[in-house]
Design an enzyme around this catalytic site. Structure first.
Site, PDB file in Angstrom:
ATOM      1  N   ARG A   1       0.860  -1.184   0.000  1.00 49.64           N
ATOM      2  CA  ARG A   1       0.000   0.000   0.000  1.00 49.64           C
ATOM      3  C   ARG A   1       0.892   1.228   0.000  1.00 49.64           C
ATOM      4  O   ARG A   1       1.942   1.259   0.648  1.00 49.64           O
ATOM      5  CB  ARG A   1      -0.934   0.014   1.220  1.00 49.64           C
ATOM      6  CG  ARG A   1      -2.093  -0.969   1.146  1.00 49.64           C
ATOM      7  CD  ARG A   1      -3.085  -0.571   0.063  1.00 49.64           C
ATOM      8  NE  ARG A   1      -4.292  -1.383   0.059  1.00 49.64           N
ATOM      9  CZ  ARG A   1      -4.469  -2.467  -0.696  1.00 49.64           C
ATOM     10  NH1 ARG A   1      -3.483  -2.877  -1.498  1.00 49.64           N
ATOM     11  NH2 ARG A   1      -5.603  -3.135  -0.647  1.00 49.64           N
TER      12      ARG A   1
ATOM     13  N   GLU B   1      -4.200   7.182  -4.389  1.00 52.11           N
ATOM     14  CA  GLU B   1      -4.650   6.707  -5.698  1.00 52.11           C
ATOM     15  C   GLU B   1      -6.063   7.210  -6.023  1.00 52.11           C
ATOM     16  O   GLU B   1      -6.900   7.289  -5.130  1.00 52.11           O
ATOM     17  CB  GLU B   1      -4.620   5.171  -5.720  1.00 52.11           C
ATOM     18  CG  GLU B   1      -3.220   4.604  -5.533  1.00 52.11           C
ATOM     19  CD  GLU B   1      -3.205   3.081  -5.461  1.00 52.11           C
ATOM     20  OE1 GLU B   1      -4.267   2.456  -5.709  1.00 52.11           O
ATOM     21  OE2 GLU B   1      -2.142   2.520  -5.156  1.00 52.11           O
TER      22      GLU B   1
ATOM     23  N   HIS C   1      -1.267   0.469 -10.019  1.00 53.89           N
ATOM     24  CA  HIS C   1      -1.844  -0.577  -9.161  1.00 53.89           C
ATOM     25  C   HIS C   1      -2.322  -1.768 -10.012  1.00 53.89           C
ATOM     26  O   HIS C   1      -3.501  -2.113 -10.041  1.00 53.89           O
ATOM     27  CB  HIS C   1      -2.999  -0.028  -8.326  1.00 53.89           C
ATOM     28  CG  HIS C   1      -3.192  -0.796  -7.047  1.00 53.89           C
ATOM     29  ND1 HIS C   1      -3.618  -0.214  -5.879  1.00 53.89           N
ATOM     30  CD2 HIS C   1      -3.012  -2.110  -6.743  1.00 53.89           C
ATOM     31  CE1 HIS C   1      -3.701  -1.128  -4.920  1.00 53.89           C
ATOM     32  NE2 HIS C   1      -3.338  -2.292  -5.440  1.00 53.89           N
TER      33      HIS C   1
END
Length: 341
Positions: A247, A276, A294
């Protein structure tokens, strides 16, 4: 009448599995609320979600109703007892609000291991050999970048430090073994499933001092925000590389940028970012970075596996009162889960 479960908000790959797992034991309702207010309102008397006992959620649902934060959890009725999150990382769900509300939460560990580990492997190879720079040069019709050979290294014989040897970290270690790399790791505890060639370090800074490439594999919790910060980054060998597929907020982005600016870090490979889909534009100033949007589990095979695992937790809750993937915050409270409905 069978218990009502919600699919929030869609199934992409496992349509047949929904029928096989749940058709005979549940009334399946697909969430179609345009916003959070309507979503919560539909749980009231006469609403289409009234009486729902379990919710399957995936991250795309946040575009309409937001993440499952405290406000949303507090707004759920007492009938809801289980949330099956589709994903290994469950930071989009406020687990503490769930505990306070008496709602149990499951995730999908294991289902993401292969895809995330292969993403980390790509970032490892790309940063060590600077393939991302080379590809951009070729696409600009400039052929091979001058001086790139002075900035790149073979992978064989280098030391990989893994921060968090869970399922993903261990699978990544197995993949890198083929070069081979020396693999060392630090976790809260020694992993009993780790092979002998994975060396455990109790002291994280002692591990970092021997690390050429640090790969981050820890979940995002309040206590892990900024975990890899200035102190740990500076404990790495000069010229080392950081890879993050966990993360974004686990890695202190400002500290990362400072270390790139002064050359302490040679490169970084990032698949995750703190906010994000926003990406800090300062990162784009470093050509030696490999950046992905991602992509960790962005393939149909892993995504179907994740959907099935999350749905299986719903089925197991309905039939036995317990899903197999209860998140760690509930492990000591699992006996309190109500038995078969």
């Amino acid at each position: 009448m069978p218990p009502k479960i919600l699919i929030c908000s869609k199934i992409v790959w496992a349509h047949d599995d929904v029928k096989a797992l749940l058709d005979d034991i549940a009334n399946i309702i697909y969430v179609d609320s345009p916003d959070r207010a309507d979503f919560l309102a539909q749980f009231r008397s006469g609403g289409k979600y009234e009486g729902a006992v379990a919710i399957y959620r995936e991250n795309e649902s946040a575009k309409k109703i937001g993440v499952f934060d405290k406000e949303l959890i507090d707004g759920l009725p007492s009938s809801v007892k289980w949330i099956a999150h589709n994903g290994a990382g469950y930071d989009p769900v406020d687990v503490h609000a769930c505990k306070a509300k008496g709602i149990y939460l499951s995730n999908t560990p294991g289902a993401v291991d292969e895809a995330t580990a292969t993403t980390a492997l790509y970032l490892l190879i790309s940063t060590m050999r600077q393939y991302s720079v080379a590809e951009r040069s070729l696409r600009a019709l400039k052929w091979k970048p001058a001086g790139l050979n002075a900035k790149t290294h073979d992978i064989t014989g280098r030391t990989l430090g893994i921060l968090g040897l869970g399922g993903i970290g261990l699978r990544f270690a197995e993949l890198t073994r083929g070069f081979p790399m020396r693999v060392i790791y630090h976790s809260r505890n020694r992993n009993p499933n780790a092979p002998d060639w994975c060396e455990y370090f109790v002291n994280v800074e002692e591990m970092l001092a021997q690390t050429d490439v640090l790969s981050i594999h820890v979940p995002l919790r309040k206590e892990t925000e900024g975990l890899v910060g200035e102190k740990w980054i500076r404990a790495l060998r000069p010229g080392s590389i950081i890879i993050n597929t966990a993360r974004g907020k686990v890695l202190d982005e400002d500290a990362l940028i400072r270390a790139l600016e002064d050359g302490h870090l040679a490169a970084a490979g990032l698949d995750v970012f703190p906010n994000e889909p926003h990406v800090n534009p300062r990162l784009l100033d470093f050509p030696q970075l490999t950046l992905l949007p991602h992509m960790g589990t962005e393939n149909q095979d892993s995504q179907r596996t994740m959907e099935v695992r999350a749905l299986t937790n719903v089925r197991d809750f309905l039939t036995t009162g317990m899903g197999k993937d209860l998140v760690i915050e509930f492990k000591n409270d699992s006996s309190k889960v109500k038995q078969k409905l």
